[in-house]
Each structure stands twice: as structure tokens, then as C-alpha cells.
Design an enzyme around this catalytic site. Structure first.
Site, PDB file in Angstrom:
ATOM      1  CG  HIS A 192       7.507  21.691 -20.388  1.00 46.86           C
ATOM      2  ND1 HIS A 192       8.190  20.502 -20.257  1.00 46.86           N
ATOM      3  CD2 HIS A 192       6.823  21.851 -19.236  1.00 46.86           C
ATOM      4  CE1 HIS A 192       7.931  19.987 -19.072  1.00 46.86           C
ATOM      5  NE2 HIS A 192       7.110  20.781 -18.441  1.00 46.86           N
ATOM      6  CG  ASN A 434      -4.742  21.959 -20.098  1.00 50.57           C
ATOM      7  OD1 ASN A 434      -5.203  23.020 -20.485  1.00 50.57           O
ATOM      8  ND2 ASN A 434      -3.762  21.888 -19.229  1.00 50.57           N
ATOM      9  CG  ASP A 435      -6.396  15.532 -19.752  1.00 51.46           C
ATOM     10  OD1 ASP A 435      -5.845  15.307 -20.850  1.00 51.46           O
ATOM     11  OD2 ASP A 435      -5.899  15.199 -18.670  1.00 51.46           O
ATOM     12  NE  ARG A 445      -2.330  17.699 -22.568  1.00 47.35           N
ATOM     13  CZ  ARG A 445      -2.637  17.615 -21.292  1.00 47.35           C
ATOM     14  NH1 ARG A 445      -3.905  17.730 -20.934  1.00 47.35           N
ATOM     15  NH2 ARG A 445      -1.716  17.416 -20.382  1.00 47.35           N
ATOM     16  CB  CYS A 482      -7.550  23.810 -12.070  1.00 44.17           C
ATOM     17  SG  CYS A 482      -7.986  22.117 -12.498  1.00 44.17           S
TER      18      CYS A 482
END
Length: 548
Positions: A192, A434-435, A445, A482
């Protein structure tokens, strides 16, 4: 090595928000002293009864702050407020008072600590929330002990903040006029803190190991290169410098090659922010917001209304809606999946629907109804697809619900390596960087020590993306991005050079990405992409693009 030209007091981390800045260092103390167990309360019931009012007070303050924020900041503050009154957390703390004789502050400390450890061990999305739980813990303990919670001190002038990690609720309220840059020793590129730093336009470097072992008075930060030069003297504040220029709202290279620039959204507020940033649509509409606080599955009408509120601002524009991405690593009360030894590799995403196809069918029906109601050009895609067979199963159900354009997310190496077969079954694919990075490198991560492996400039990751883009070109089908990688302006250019047809990102990043993309013709970006593919390290890959 290229690093030999850097000053000896330079620390390397992962750049998560571009820009360069310098200024005096302000150290952020990230936690309270551990509350001591102390003597057992004389009235355990009365002591336990203190916990919920304290939680409500913390929650109300956070909600009040959320009311004056917008976009990602509002979302984070609201989520933290909800977490502060989580019934399971408060119930566990109350039980520790009445059954173990702990004072309320210690009971909250231990209950939240156990919860955070469980999340961290779970991995994936939930590991990212462990820091949020610890922030809530410290706020509750401070409320119960009538002390000030830890966090960013009041700044008297422009400064560089250095911390072990920053609580998302604190990051959400940073003033970019006073905070020149952020540096943390822990954290990862999808935390975040990283996402909020990008949304605020503050240069940031995370996972800069060793920065806390210094007594620096000043710092120079490069949020693109991921470097932090710590100095034993103060330096005059230098406001963040960005490679910014005006953007006309249309994603193109300098020679007119079109690449749609889209917004990642997960709420109506995000949708409005996307439109305000001139997004050409949305490449990722996360639907989890409709389920997160639900004790039972929302019915079709409730889902339709919720989705329509997000889709309405995008009437006439393309929106890619991702179906529910939940499972043991993102538990929802009504799913009752149970514990798994490794939830990040367990029943999550589309895999949940294999056992609960009715859940997916109802969501697809609601999405189709919301699309018809709003006039948005809706496509739908499934998360965590690993095989062409899974893609076929999803596509059949989506089309049966009246959704004509169907795709899948590519988040696993298996999906990337079978791109041609996947594209035979669906209309497009969208890469969740990301994944895909996490699973490619077998690196959580959210583990700061492994952040370099999750750097989106890793050549191995770029090679998988290049393979997917070639397959899309061969099949004449779109391949979009994305993940957070698309928000890095120069990496966005490299991804375009690799063959990505659309880039979806935090709305705040759109103008800079659009302006940077338009600086060079497609051939230049293709040359930078090829150089990045041939690099040995993420640093070398970035330099290939930075030296255009």
C-alpha cells in the site's frame, strides 16, 4: 559493474515511484514499545469492555480522515477503519482479558500480533495486509493507554522520510509539498505504501536494506533507479523532479503507434479518478469490493447496483471486469474454503468457481446487467488461469451469461508458456505482472529481502511478457498489462516495445506515462525493449531504457 560509479554511501532498493529529490532526513519511528503484561485486572469484564469503545474511537477518527481524502487514500483509510473494528480481532482480545487475565492493551497487542503473523505466513495478498494490522494494533494500544500513536512526526519543512516501513494510513495523508521522498528498509513494490506514493507523486524507494543502520542527516533519492545516497550532513531541499510533460489523453508513441492507456479501478471513487486523469477506459476493474465485508454472498441485484456505480463514469468506454479474485489467501466468510498449507498456491481466483460455479454464474449475470444498464463497453476476465482448459470453461460460462468479449489474466508461468493455446480460447489476455513475477521467481512479493526478485525490470519476467506479446501478434488478439509495472513511465515504453497493446495503471500515473510514451517512436521503444531482454540484471535492463 555500473554500480561502481555510484557514491560509496549509496543504498540500493526497489524504486516504486519515479522522480529525484534531496533534502534533510526525518526518521519515522514505526511502533510503540511493547505493552507489558502487568498484573491481572481486578475486574476482567470491565477491562474487556474497554476494548470495543477504543476500537470505535480509532475507527471514527480514521473515517473522518477518509472523508477529507479521495482516490486511493480514501480507500486505504476506510479499509483501515474497518479493520480496527474487526469482530474476530476484538473478540480474541476480549477473550485474552477474561480468560488469561491480561490487561486490555496487552491483550490487543497479542491478539493483533498473532493475526499479523498468520497473514504474513499466508503469503500473497493477505501478507500485504499484515502491516495494516500492526498499524491498527498500535493505534488501539495508544488509545487504551492514552498515548500518542507512532507515525510520521509533524514536519517543519520539506524532508525525506526514512522508516522501517510506513503504515498505509500514515502514507495516505502525506503532504507532497513537505515530503520530498520516501525510503523504507522493508516493504515491496506492491505494498500500500508503494501504491500510495505513486498516487501522490512522491519519489519512493522500498527494500533499501541497511538504511536504518546509519545516522544520516541528509539524503538524495532516485525513485526510478531505486538508489538512496545517505549523507552525514544536511542538504538543501530539492523538490521532486519528474520527467513530466503535457499529455493529450491519447496513448501513442511519437510516430502515432496506438497503445490504450487505461485505469486500474476498484470503486466508484477510483472510476471518477480515472476519468479525471483522462483514462481511455479501464483495463482492470476489481470486483472484490462488493464481497469483502459480506457475511453472505451478495445477491445479483446488489451486485448489479454496485458494479453499475463503478461502470457508469465509463459509459461508451472499454472496461475489463475481473471476476472475483478470492480464496484461502483472500478469505471471504461465505466461501468457507478452510485452511491450506500454502494458500498462495491453493484454491484462489477462478479455482474457487470450479467447486462453486453457481457463485461465478451469478456474478457474470450481474456484470452483464450492469453493462447493459450503463452503456460501458464491458469485457470480462478470470484471475489465476493456468491452462487452456480452464480458459475454455470460463469463456463458455461468460458467453452464456451474455458477455461476448472474454479474456483471462496471465499470472502464472504455465499460462505464459501456453499463450498460443490460451488465445485460441479467448479474445484477449491481460498480464498481472505482480503475481507473474512472484510465481516466476518463487519469491513472496511482500518479503523485503526478496524485493529485487519481484522488480518488474527482471529480464526473465520481460522475456515471458515478450513471449505473450508475440503470441498475441500471431493470433491477432490483444495482450494488455494491468500490473503495477505499467505505472513506471520508461517500463511502459519498454512494454510497448515488447508488443503490449494496452497499459492499465493507477490513474495518477497516466499523464506521466502518456507523455513519456509520446517522446519516442515505436522503433526506439522496440530497441530499448530488446536491450532490456538481453540484460543480465534489472538494473541493466532499466539503464537500457533510461539512456534513450
Amino acid at each position: 559493474m555500473t554500480t561502481s560509479t555510484l557514491p560509496p554511501n549509496t543504498h540500493h532498493g526497489v524504486g516504486v515511484s519515479p522522480g529525484r529529490a534531496a533534502g534533510p532526513v526525518v526518521w519515522v519511528h514505526d511502533r510503540l514499545p511493547d505493552p507489558l503484561p502487568g498484573p491481572a485486572p481486578t475486574d476482567p469484564a470491565a477491562e474487556a469492555a474497554r476494548i470495543r469503545p477504543a476500537a470505535e474511537a480509532v475507527s471514527q477518527r480514521l473515517l473522518a480522515r477518509a472523508g477529507t481524502a479521495d482516490g486511493a487514500a480514501r480507500e486505504v483509510l476506510t479499509m483501515t477503519a474497518t479493520m480496527a473494528t474487526d469482530p474476530s480481532l476484538l473478540g480474541k482480545a476480549e477473550q485474552a482479558v477474561t480468560e488469561q487475565g491480561l490487561p486490555a492493551p496487552r491483550a490487543v497487542f497479542e491478539a493483533a500480533g498473532e493475526f499479523a503473523e498468520l497473514l504474513a505466513a499466508t503469503g500473497g495478498y493477505l501478507a500485504e495486509r499484515a502491516r495494516d494490522v500492526l498499524d491498527v494494533r498500535d493505534r488501539l494500544v495508544a488509545e487504551l493507554t492514552a498515548t500518542e500513536p507512532p507515525g510520521v512526526p509533524e514536519l517543519t519543512g520539506p524532508s525525506v522520510l526514512v522508516a522501517r516501513d510506513l503504515a498505509p494510513a500514515d502514507t495516505a495523508e502525506l503532504d507532497p509539498r513537505l515530503v520530498l521522498a520516501l525510503v523504507t528498509e522493508e516493504g515491496g513494490p506492491t505494498s500500500h505504501t508503494a501504491i500510495l506514493a505513486r498516487s501522490l507523486g512522491i519519489p519512493a524507494v522500498v527494500a533499501a536494506r541497511g538504511v536504518l543502520a546509519t545516522n544520516a542527516a541528509g539524503a538524495r533519492v532516485d525513485g526510478a533507479a531505486g538508489t538512496v545516497e545517505l549523507l552525514d550532513r544536511t542538504v538543501e531541499p530539492v523538490a521532486a523532479t519528474h520527467d513530466r510533460a503535457e499529455w493529450n489523453g491519447v496513448g501513442t508513441t511519437a510516430d502515432g503507434h496506438r497503445v490504450k492507456l487505461l485505469a486500474n479501478i476498484g470503486s466508484a471513487a477510483d472510476a471518477q479518478a480515472g476519468i479525471a486523469a483522462h483514462a481511455e477506459g479501464s483495463g482492470l476493474f476489481r470486483t472484490e469490493f462488493c464481497f469483502l465485508d459480506a457475511a453472505a454472498e451478495p445477491d445479483i441485484e446488489t451486485q448489479r447496483n454496485a458494479y453499475a456505480a463503478v461502470l457508469e463514469p465509463f459509459a461508451g468506454k472499454p472496461v475489463v471486469v475481473r471476476t472475483l479474485d478470492a480464496g484461502a489467501d483472500k478469505p471471504l466468510p461465505f466461501l468457507a474454503i478452510g485452511e491450506e498449507p500454502n494458500p498462495a498456491l491453493g484454491v484462489r481466483g477462478l479455482r474457487v468457481a470450479f467447486d462453486r460455479p453457481d457463485l461465478l454464474d451469478r456474478q457474470l449475470t450481474a456484470i452483464a446487467a450492469a453493462a447493459a444498464q450503463t452503456g460501458a463497453e464491458v469485457s470480462v476476465m478470470a484471475p489465476m488461469v493456468a491452462t487452456a482448459q480452464e480458459a475454455t470453461w470460463f469463456a463458455e460460462r461468460a458467453r452464456a451469461a451474455g458477455l461476448e468479449r472474454v479474456g483471462v489474466m496471465v499470472e502464472t508461468p504455465a499460462a505464459a508458456l501456453t499463450a498460443e493455446a490460451l488465445l485460441d480460447e479467448v479474445d484477449f489476455v491481460s498480464i498481472g505482472t505482480n503475481d507473474l513475477a512472484q510465481y516466476t521467481f518463487a519469491a513472496d512479493r511482500m518479503t523485503g529481502a526478496l524485493a529485487t526478485l519481484n522488480n518488474p525490470w527482471q529480464p526473465a519476467l520481460l522475456r515471458l511478457i515478450a513471449h505473450l506479446a508475440r503470441a498475441g501478434l500471431e493470433k491477432a488478439k490483444p495482450v494488455g498489462i494491468c500490473g503495477e509495472a505499467a505505472a513506471d513511465p520508461h517500463l511502459a515504453g519498454v512494454l510497448t516495445g515488447l508488443g503490449a497493446t494496452s497499459l492499465s495503471m493507477n490513474p495518477k500515473a497516466l499523464p506521466t506515462v502518456g507523455a513519456t510514451l509520446a517522446k519516442h517512436p515505436l522503433q526506439t521503444w522496440q530497441e530499448a525493449a530488446q536491450a532490456a531482454l538481453e540484460a543480465r540484471t534489472p538494473t541493466e535492463a532499466r539503464q537500457a531504457a533510461d539512456h534513450l
